[in-house]
Motif scaffolding. Structure first.
Motif, PDB file in Angstrom:
ATOM      1  N   THR A  33      -4.674   7.675 -36.658  1.00 11.65           N
ATOM      2  CA  THR A  33      -6.038   7.187 -36.867  1.00 11.65           C
ATOM      3  C   THR A  33      -6.915   8.272 -37.473  1.00 11.65           C
ATOM      4  N   GLU A  36      -5.861   8.807 -41.128  1.00  9.45           N
ATOM      5  CA  GLU A  36      -6.258   7.678 -41.987  1.00  9.45           C
ATOM      6  C   GLU A  36      -7.741   7.732 -42.317  1.00  9.45           C
ATOM      7  N   HIS A  37      -8.580   8.003 -41.312  1.00 10.15           N
ATOM      8  CA  HIS A  37     -10.022   8.101 -41.568  1.00 10.15           C
ATOM      9  C   HIS A  37     -10.334   9.307 -42.448  1.00 10.15           C
ATOM     10  N   ARG A  40      -9.452   8.396 -46.023  1.00 13.62           N
ATOM     11  CA  ARG A  40     -10.430   7.445 -46.556  1.00 13.62           C
ATOM     12  C   ARG A  40     -11.717   8.165 -46.956  1.00 13.62           C
ATOM     13  N   LEU A  41     -12.192   9.047 -46.111  1.00 14.15           N
ATOM     14  CA  LEU A  41     -13.428   9.767 -46.411  1.00 14.15           C
ATOM     15  C   LEU A  41     -13.228  10.750 -47.559  1.00 14.15           C
ATOM     16  N   ILE A  55     -15.292  13.117 -39.932  1.00 17.99           N
ATOM     17  CA  ILE A  55     -13.985  12.524 -39.646  1.00 17.99           C
ATOM     18  C   ILE A  55     -13.874  12.175 -38.169  1.00 17.99           C
ATOM     19  N   ALA A  58     -15.892   9.046 -37.435  1.00 17.90           N
ATOM     20  CA  ALA A  58     -15.247   7.832 -37.946  1.00 17.90           C
ATOM     21  C   ALA A  58     -14.059   7.433 -37.082  1.00 17.90           C
ATOM     22  N   ALA A  59     -13.325   8.421 -36.580  1.00 22.63           N
ATOM     23  CA  ALA A  59     -12.139   8.149 -35.758  1.00 22.63           C
ATOM     24  C   ALA A  59     -12.484   7.955 -34.278  1.00 22.63           C
TER      25      ALA A  59
END
Length: 215
Positions: A33, A36-37, A40-41, A55, A58-59
């Motif tokens: 997780t 992945e975040h 993406r960022l 990060i 977001a996670a």
């Protein structure tokens, strides 16, 4: 081959107890997780412009948790869990095969089991790794680690020392093939990674012949 994930579960080890297995799966989900975040960022707003605090938010974890799984910001891009998988696939190959045949089979096994979405994720990681100057040094360390790992696997299978000239020449040639493909893959979304690697290694196995010249 990438840098092994901190706290990652080594798939070649004995099966853990049920409670330990649950803890390891939870750790793996948290690690995935976070990564992945982060990716993406990084892709949305740039690697340098993205902070570990963003990060973590977001996670939905703390910054200290991010650093527990990924000791440096660079590790958020260059870390993966596939070295143990490749090692296990390499070791599982039957006796009597040449090192190049063993490697081709092991890579096919590893990539055939990878879902398309996961493969796309790793392609985006590679895109960042080759396009962000801050990641070049970390990527070079990955190349060094990959060369060491490949050399050790081949030497062990062939029952030769790791500094044997044949082993090191083989590892260097194969790693050169991987580097070329990994540099081209991010820029070619239609590339079939497994098939491309297999064709290239088959060409190495055949002795690197050139096509006949016209005329």
């Amino acid at each position: 081959m990438g840098r092994p994930a901190p706290n990652g579960h080594n798939r070649t080890m004995r099966q853990p107890s049920e409670s330990t297995g649950l803890r390891e799966r939870k750790k793996a989900r948290t690690r995935a997780t976070i990564q992945e975040h982060a990716l993406r960022l990084f892709l949305a707003q740039g690697y340098d412009a993205t902070t570990v605090e963003q990060i973590a938010e977001a996670a939905e974890v703390s910054p200290s948790t991010v650093f527990r799984y990924f000791p440096t910001k660079e590790d958020l891009v260059i870390t993966d869990d596939y070295d143990p998988v490749l090692i296990a696939a390499f070791a599982a190959q039957p006796a009597g095969l040449s090192p190049i045949q063993v490697l081709r089979n092991a890579i096919r096994m590893t990539l055939d089991d990878m879902p398309a979405a996961e493969l796309a994720f790793h392609r985006e990681r590679m895109m960042l790794a080759i396009s962000v100057p801050a990641l070049w040094g970390a990527s070079l360390r990955n190349v060094t680690d990959a060369l060491r790992l490949l050399t050790e696997m081949v030497a062990a299978r062939e029952e030769l020392p790791v500094d044997d000239a044949a082993v090191r020449t083989f590892s260097g040639a194969v790693l050169g093939v991987f580097i070329d493909i990994m540099l081209r893959w991010p820029r070619d979304p239609d590339m079939d990674l497994g098939a491309t690697i297999d064709r290239a290694l088959a060409h190495v196995e055949a002795g690197l012949p050139f096509p006949p010249k016209n005329g």
